[in-house]
Design a protein around this motif. Sequence first.
Motif, PDB file in Angstrom:
ATOM      1  N   THR A  55       0.839  -1.204   0.000  1.00 52.96           N
ATOM      2  CA  THR A  55       0.000   0.000   0.000  1.00 52.96           C
ATOM      3  C   THR A  55       0.869   1.247   0.000  1.00 52.96           C
ATOM      4  O   THR A  55       0.649   2.182  -0.791  1.00 52.96           O
ATOM      5  N   LEU A  58       2.273   2.141  -3.250  1.00 50.13           N
ATOM      6  CA  LEU A  58       1.364   2.882  -4.136  1.00 50.13           C
ATOM      7  C   LEU A  58       1.237   4.340  -3.693  1.00 50.13           C
ATOM      8  O   LEU A  58       1.219   5.261  -4.517  1.00 50.13           O
ATOM      9  N   GLY A 186       5.678  -5.785   3.592  1.00 48.91           N
ATOM     10  CA  GLY A 186       6.709  -5.028   2.899  1.00 48.91           C
ATOM     11  C   GLY A 186       6.234  -4.651   1.519  1.00 48.91           C
ATOM     12  O   GLY A 186       5.189  -5.129   1.055  1.00 48.91           O
TER      13      GLY A 186
HETATM   14  C1  PLP Z   1      -1.829  -7.000  -1.619  1.00 51.65           C
HETATM   15  C2  PLP Z   1      -2.255  -5.951  -2.552  1.00 51.65           C
HETATM   16  C3  PLP Z   1      -2.004  -4.585  -2.308  1.00 51.65           C
HETATM   17  C4  PLP Z   1      -1.489  -4.060  -1.006  1.00 51.65           C
HETATM   18  O1  PLP Z   1      -0.332  -4.629  -0.535  1.00 51.65           O
HETATM   19  P1  PLP Z   1      -0.045  -4.684   1.048  1.00 51.65           P
HETATM   20  O2  PLP Z   1       1.357  -5.171   1.095  1.00 51.65           O
HETATM   21  O3  PLP Z   1      -1.022  -5.642   1.645  1.00 51.65           O
HETATM   22  O4  PLP Z   1      -0.188  -3.315   1.585  1.00 51.65           O
HETATM   23  C5  PLP Z   1      -2.345  -3.676  -3.289  1.00 51.65           C
HETATM   24  N1  PLP Z   1      -2.932  -4.051  -4.441  1.00 51.65           N
HETATM   25  C6  PLP Z   1      -3.220  -5.333  -4.698  1.00 51.65           C
HETATM   26  C7  PLP Z   1      -3.838  -5.688  -6.012  1.00 51.65           C
HETATM   27  C8  PLP Z   1      -2.909  -6.328  -3.768  1.00 51.65           C
HETATM   28  O5  PLP Z   1      -3.205  -7.599  -4.032  1.00 51.65           O
END
Ligand code: PLP
Length: 366
Positions: A55, A58, A186
């Motif tokens: 997250t 992003l 992570g």
């Molecule tokens: C897992 C996931 C995230 C977020 O990742 P985290 O490491 O859980 O914060 C974002 N987008 C998609 C499509 C995901 O599957």
Amino acid sequence: MIPISKVQLPDEVEGLVLEVLRSGALAQGRMVEALESWFAETTGATHAIAVNSGTTALVAPLEALDLAPGAEVITSPFTFVATINAILEAGARVVFADVRLDDALIDPDAVDAAVTERTQVVAPVHLYGQMADMARLAQTADTNGLRILEDAAQAHLATRDGLVAGSGDIAAFSLYGTKNLTTAEGGMITTSDDELAAQLRILRNQGMRQRYEYVMAGHNYRLTDVHAAIGVAQLPHIDRSTENRRHNAARLSEGLVDLPGIAVLSVAANSNPVWHQFTVRVTDEARLDRDQLTVALAEHGVGSGVYYPSAVYDYDCYREHPDIDITPNPHAEQLGREVLSLPVHPHLAEGDLDQIVSTMRRFLDD
Ligand SMILES: *Cc1c(COP(=O)(O)O)cnc(C)c1O
């Protein structure tokens, strides 16, 4: 029960984590660097910047891009909620372009139609480990002067049309516990934009360029060396585990492709997914509906999962959200009703694959 996912770390993890613990240098250090190098090498991006979640991976680039007030980010309406939470956290507006029904990936024609003069970023999601059509999306970005942020959380090492996930403008990977490569929690950002990479390294470390030289209001987005060691220990094994996923997906596809009421999601020509999930649509023609099928599978020892049960915005907290533009997305909504993922993880035995296929056929074959 054959579980929908199974986390089984290689033996070297314990030794490497212990080495970090005993070294006393627990925070971001050489393990993080090793993990960053691997991502830069495998994606071909000039820079890889580790952060503490997918997250964050992003959010941070969206913050570093310094978007204009009211900036719009076009993304998929059929994704994990983190994709839109990240856009909202960065202060941008979420605009959706519907996915295609056959592969659940963002439709480049819908993206073209969603572009306005406020659009600044397109954020395609490589759902289930298959890359979105990056070649087409890059054209849209070029034509309209947009940045691309790939949500590659589920797509480590996926390729399409000769491109590897994370080789585009900017990409975000997750290293969460169940992803194809994990550090427990992570994330990783890849980019070949030197200036953006420099900003991201500063942003993740309290806005500090040199010791006590603060150049922006930053964050603590750092990954620890303890966590990075978990990921580094998996690197010698990831090609093998990805090949196992591909083998398992091929077996499942072959076994289910002609089954009435089941539509295996399609794989584009020149696309080599990494099968974070293996997903089918349970259509109206199926003898059992999705819920009945899930129960029947479980009773016969086959785990399954629904990723995801609705379009991403179909919750009260998003429907009324001032920064989300909700337009009808009929494909995302239909997929929410129909998708079912079956076990494809790298630790399945041949007998497990036989059992998954035969159980599906037992309940759905005419
Ligand atoms: C897992 C996931 C995230 C977020 O990742 P985290 O490491 O859980 O914060 C974002 N987008 C998609 C499509 C995901 O599957």
